[in-house]
Design a protein around this motif. Sequence first.
Motif, mmCIF file in Angstrom:
data_model
loop_
_atom_site.group_PDB
_atom_site.id
_atom_site.type_symbol
_atom_site.label_atom_id
_atom_site.label_comp_id
_atom_site.label_asym_id
_atom_site.label_seq_id
_atom_site.Cartn_x
_atom_site.Cartn_y
_atom_site.Cartn_z
ATOM 1 N N LEU A 1 -3.624 11.909 -0.554
ATOM 2 C CA LEU A 1 -3.350 12.533 -2.127
ATOM 3 C C LEU A 1 -2.006 12.394 -2.145
ATOM 4 O O LEU A 1 -1.012 12.378 -1.336
ATOM 5 N N GLY A 2 -1.499 11.981 -3.450
ATOM 6 C CA GLY A 2 -0.044 12.109 -3.911
ATOM 7 C C GLY A 2 0.148 11.203 -5.057
ATOM 8 O O GLY A 2 -0.747 10.829 -5.776
ATOM 9 N N PRO A 3 1.295 11.142 -5.539
ATOM 10 C CA PRO A 3 1.772 10.548 -6.927
ATOM 11 C C PRO A 3 1.816 9.012 -6.792
ATOM 12 O O PRO A 3 1.750 8.575 -5.666
ATOM 13 N N ASN A 4 1.976 8.424 -7.764
ATOM 14 C CA ASN A 4 2.134 7.110 -7.908
ATOM 15 C C ASN A 4 3.259 6.339 -6.944
ATOM 16 O O ASN A 4 4.315 7.217 -6.962
ATOM 17 N N GLY A 5 3.179 5.546 -6.332
ATOM 18 C CA GLY A 5 4.323 5.271 -5.597
ATOM 19 C C GLY A 5 4.592 5.886 -4.174
ATOM 20 O O GLY A 5 5.564 5.435 -3.712
ATOM 21 N N CYS A 6 3.827 6.758 -3.860
ATOM 22 C CA CYS A 6 3.844 7.661 -2.565
ATOM 23 C C CYS A 6 3.679 6.839 -1.041
ATOM 24 O O CYS A 6 3.971 7.540 -0.367
ATOM 25 N N GLY A 7 2.988 5.511 -1.498
ATOM 26 C CA GLY A 7 2.634 4.668 -0.210
ATOM 27 C C GLY A 7 1.005 4.921 0.072
ATOM 28 O O GLY A 7 0.579 4.430 1.336
ATOM 29 N N LYS A 8 0.037 5.490 -0.570
ATOM 30 C CA LYS A 8 -1.153 5.610 -0.259
ATOM 31 C C LYS A 8 -1.905 4.224 0.081
ATOM 32 O O LYS A 8 -2.433 4.353 0.959
ATOM 33 N N THR A 9 -1.883 3.580 -0.907
ATOM 34 C CA THR A 9 -2.604 2.190 -0.835
ATOM 35 C C THR A 9 -1.820 1.241 0.274
ATOM 36 O O THR A 9 -2.557 0.710 1.022
ATOM 37 N N SER A 10 -0.452 1.430 0.413
ATOM 38 C CA SER A 10 0.256 0.736 1.538
ATOM 39 C C SER A 10 -0.393 1.242 2.745
ATOM 40 O O SER A 10 -0.692 0.156 3.817
ATOM 41 N N LEU A 11 -0.761 2.635 3.032
ATOM 42 C CA LEU A 11 -1.047 3.251 4.273
ATOM 43 C C LEU A 11 -2.411 2.654 4.655
ATOM 44 O O LEU A 11 -2.818 1.875 5.676
ATOM 45 N N ILE A 12 -3.186 2.304 3.497
ATOM 46 C CA ILE A 12 -4.810 1.907 4.006
ATOM 47 C C ILE A 12 -4.432 0.439 4.199
ATOM 48 O O ILE A 12 -5.245 -0.209 5.038
ATOM 49 N N ASN A 13 -3.821 -0.425 3.338
ATOM 50 C CA ASN A 13 -3.687 -1.710 3.651
ATOM 51 C C ASN A 13 -2.976 -2.207 5.220
ATOM 52 O O ASN A 13 -3.650 -3.131 5.694
ATOM 53 N N CYS A 14 -2.099 -1.294 5.606
ATOM 54 C CA CYS A 14 -1.934 -1.412 6.940
ATOM 55 C C CYS A 14 -2.928 -0.989 7.860
ATOM 56 O O CYS A 14 -3.007 -1.707 9.035
ATOM 57 N N LEU A 15 -3.544 -0.119 7.800
ATOM 58 C CA LEU A 15 -4.845 0.216 8.621
ATOM 59 C C LEU A 15 -5.902 -0.871 8.659
ATOM 60 O O LEU A 15 -6.307 -0.834 9.687
ATOM 61 N N THR A 16 -6.067 -1.508 7.803
ATOM 62 C CA THR A 16 -7.086 -2.456 7.484
ATOM 63 C C THR A 16 -6.337 -3.869 7.756
ATOM 64 O O THR A 16 -7.211 -4.882 7.652
ATOM 65 N N GLY A 17 -5.027 -3.879 8.081
ATOM 66 C CA GLY A 17 -4.554 -5.329 8.275
ATOM 67 C C GLY A 17 -4.481 -6.270 7.274
ATOM 68 O O GLY A 17 -3.931 -7.459 7.333
ATOM 69 N N TYR A 18 -4.326 -5.652 6.023
ATOM 70 C CA TYR A 18 -4.058 -6.506 4.903
ATOM 71 C C TYR A 18 -2.578 -6.730 4.578
ATOM 72 O O TYR A 18 -1.908 -7.183 3.808
ATOM 73 N N GLU A 19 -1.788 -5.441 5.160
ATOM 74 C CA GLU A 19 -0.182 -5.317 5.132
ATOM 75 C C GLU A 19 0.030 -5.334 6.692
ATOM 76 O O GLU A 19 -0.531 -4.756 7.394
ATOM 77 N N MET A 20 1.392 -5.817 7.034
ATOM 78 C CA MET A 20 1.662 -5.882 8.453
ATOM 79 C C MET A 20 2.744 -4.836 8.540
ATOM 80 O O MET A 20 3.801 -4.781 7.918
ATOM 81 N N ALA A 21 2.574 -3.502 9.413
ATOM 82 C CA ALA A 21 3.359 -2.535 9.435
ATOM 83 C C ALA A 21 4.812 -3.141 10.331
ATOM 84 O O ALA A 21 4.829 -4.101 10.866
ATOM 85 N N THR A 22 5.937 -2.388 9.812
ATOM 86 C CA THR A 22 7.087 -2.916 10.405
ATOM 87 C C THR A 22 7.285 -2.171 11.640
ATOM 88 O O THR A 22 8.328 -2.807 12.497
ATOM 89 N N ALA A 23 6.814 -0.974 11.834
ATOM 90 C CA ALA A 23 6.981 -0.471 13.249
ATOM 91 C C ALA A 23 5.809 0.563 13.212
ATOM 92 O O ALA A 23 5.246 0.983 12.458
ATOM 93 N N GLY A 24 5.774 1.227 14.640
ATOM 94 C CA GLY A 24 4.687 1.930 14.733
ATOM 95 C C GLY A 24 3.468 1.623 15.232
ATOM 96 O O GLY A 24 3.288 0.341 15.444
ATOM 97 N N SER A 25 2.246 2.512 15.452
ATOM 98 C CA SER A 25 0.972 2.070 16.079
ATOM 99 C C SER A 25 -0.205 2.161 15.295
ATOM 100 O O SER A 25 0.038 3.410 14.602
#
Length: 270
Positions: A41-65
Amino acid sequence: MLLNEMSDVLRVSGLRYVRDDRAILDGIDWSVRAGEHWVVLGPNGCGKTSLINCLTGYEMATAGSIQVGEAQFGFADWREVRKHVGLVTSTLVSYLEPYEPVLDAVVSGREAILNLVGERDAALEVEARGLLERMGCGHLVGSRWGVLSQGERQKILICRAFMAEFEVLILDEPCAGLDPVAREHFLGWLGEMAEREGAPSLVIVTHHVEEILPCFSKVLLLKEGKVLAMGGKSEVLRDEWLGEAYGARVEVGVDEIAGRYGLRILEVLR
């Protein structure tokens, strides 16, 4: 990738995602156990969709596992990992070709591929047609992706996600574009799925607390790319936490019979 009830179906540690010198996600630690149902949950621009895209490999995370089941990003073929994740996200809209037949778009969800090439498997076609009928869009079976409305596309993506043989179902704003009746129909269907024996873990991403069904017991609340609060639903869905997240003075209520939450804006603070 069969999991027991104590296994993590998803885990991120120190996740950071930077785009154009801006940290979209910054130090996210979060895990989902088998059988748990979470709301992001969170407002627009808080990173929700980016989190999902990183989890599913549609975006490449900069750091972390990132780990899905027993597979860790960077050490596994993520094309195979995606087959174990049912996914509804607007990210897929830009990947599907306008001429893609609706039936192909749904059937391709089984193998987590896009823009199906070759003959359809007859058994999968029957399954896909059944899902389209259950979602109230059987009449679209002969259509192509490019001519669909936003609401129709959302329904097709939902059917596509249900074709996967998943341990976790991730739904990124699944009710976007649905009219109120279609939204309640879908949420009812989702609630029924959550109650089935052996149901997958569910993760729903939303702006709206009224879409949080009783079956969802955990909440991850994001603000400006960081975890603002995380834990049990009653602990996180409080006036102070949601007020801070959305920049307003709010009042959170819950229907004791239906078990559904509501949010009232008392004063906008920014």
